[in-house]
Design a protein around this motif. Structure first.
Motif, short mmCIF file in Angstrom:
data_model
loop_
_atom_site.label_atom_id
_atom_site.label_comp_id
_atom_site.label_asym_id
_atom_site.label_seq_id
_atom_site.Cartn_x
_atom_site.Cartn_y
_atom_site.Cartn_z
N UNK A 1 52.62 42.99 38.45
CA UNK A 1 53.36 42.90 39.71
C UNK A 1 53.11 44.11 40.59
N UNK A 2 53.04 45.29 39.99
CA UNK A 2 52.78 46.49 40.79
C UNK A 2 51.43 46.40 41.49
N UNK A 3 50.41 45.93 40.76
CA UNK A 3 49.11 45.75 41.41
C UNK A 3 49.19 44.68 42.48
N UNK A 4 49.96 43.64 42.21
CA UNK A 4 50.10 42.56 43.19
C UNK A 4 50.76 42.99 44.48
N UNK A 5 51.52 44.08 44.44
CA UNK A 5 52.19 44.57 45.65
C UNK A 5 51.34 45.57 46.43
N UNK A 6 50.18 45.87 45.93
CA UNK A 6 49.28 46.75 46.68
C UNK A 6 48.66 45.95 47.83
N UNK A 7 48.19 46.63 48.89
CA UNK A 7 47.48 45.92 49.96
C UNK A 7 46.31 45.14 49.38
N UNK A 8 45.94 44.04 50.01
CA UNK A 8 44.92 43.14 49.48
C UNK A 8 43.64 43.86 49.06
#
Length: 297
Positions: A204-211
């Protein structure tokens, strides 16, 4: 550029953490450009498999990069079998994730030891060779060197440390005609990163990074960029290239990360309680299973 035209042709190159992942890919690329490759790592059987699959001349050593005596022995054998190294790639690295207050102190400490102390021990072992050959030392760093993230405190601390170490070493050895480069890499398709995605909080943390920041790059692409930087003796290489722009904005990153974490971490914790991951990936687990080497000396 043909193999014979590469400045790496017939040179000896050392790669730590070469049993799998980025280390294996870098070793393969170096061998493809004509280098004689010394593979260092914790997994003897896996190292031998990589060695046997490489073109040209290569050899492998099972060694703990934090063990000064073991590294000294490996260094002596590399000089005897392959010649003095002209290239050293300090790639060995492990990671763990989860809340700092629930982390295993031994695992947390081991991440810092392998990533930071191991890089210093690697440099200490082979600097004498690089002085003689006018060689090049590449330190594999990370986006985590530029901006820390929650739930990865040991990894971020160690990668910030290797960046500072490489900067200091570069200034110290420049007059000896030794080059020191820093490789800033983002998410790379390795066992360690794939394992991290199995844990909801890290995924989830990676998923919340900019694309652009959450994209995972093929390991062969990253290795090609790193080896090309070695050929050109670049002081830095960024994979992907846009990471260079993060250098400009890095002072602003901690408050932004803190703001986003204050908002997102409670929501993520409500969905699934946070827990320590232990060592990530087969390489990290192999290091944990092998235990530490002999006391430094």
């Amino acid at each position: 550029m043909t193999v014979a035209e590469s400045p790496l042709h017939d040179r000896t190159a050392v790669v730590t953490g070469a049993a799998r992942g980025l280390g294996e890919a870098v070793a393969r690329d170096l061998a493809g450009r004509g280098a004689k490759v010394a593979l260092l790592g914790r997994e003897e059987r896996t190292l031998a498999r990589v060695r046997d699959s490489l073109p040209g001349v290569s050899a492998c050593w099972e060694v703990d990069v934090t063990d000064d005596r073991g590294m000294a022995r490996a260094g002596a054998e590399i000089r005897a079998q392959l010649g003095r190294p002209s290239v050293v790639v300090a790639n060995a690295g492990v990671a763990e994730g989860g809340p700092f207050d629930r982390s295993d102190p031994a695992v947390w400490r081991r991440v810092v030891e392998v990533n930071l102390i191991g890089a210093a021990a690697t440099a200490r072992t082979f600097l004498v060779d690089l002085f003689d050959t006018g060689g090049f030392f590449l330190q594999v760093a990370s986006l985590a060197s530029l901006g820390a993230a929650p739930m990865m405190s040991a990894y971020c601390a160690s990668k910030a440390g290797v960046e500072s170490f490489a900067h200091a070493l570069r200034a110290e050895v420049a007059h000896r005609h030794v080059g020191v480069g820093i490789a800033y890499i983002n998410w790379t398709d390795t066992d360690m990163v794939r394992d991290a995605d199995e844990y909801a909080v890290l995924r989830e943390l990676r998923g919340h990074m900019p694309a652009p920041a959450r994209k995972v790059y093929p390991v062969t692409y990253v290795a090609d960029r790193l080896v090309t930087a070695i050929e050109r003796r670049r002081p830095s290489v960024y994979v992907p290239r846009w990471l260079r722009s993060v250098q400009i904005a890095r002072a602003a990153m901690p408050p932004v990360v803190t703001m986003l974490s204050r908002r997102e971490l409670p929501r993520l914790a409500a969905a699934e309680p946070f827990r320590a991951t232990g060592m990530l990936g087969p390489g990290g687990r192999a290091d944990r299973a092998a235990g530490t080497g002999s006391p430094p000396g």
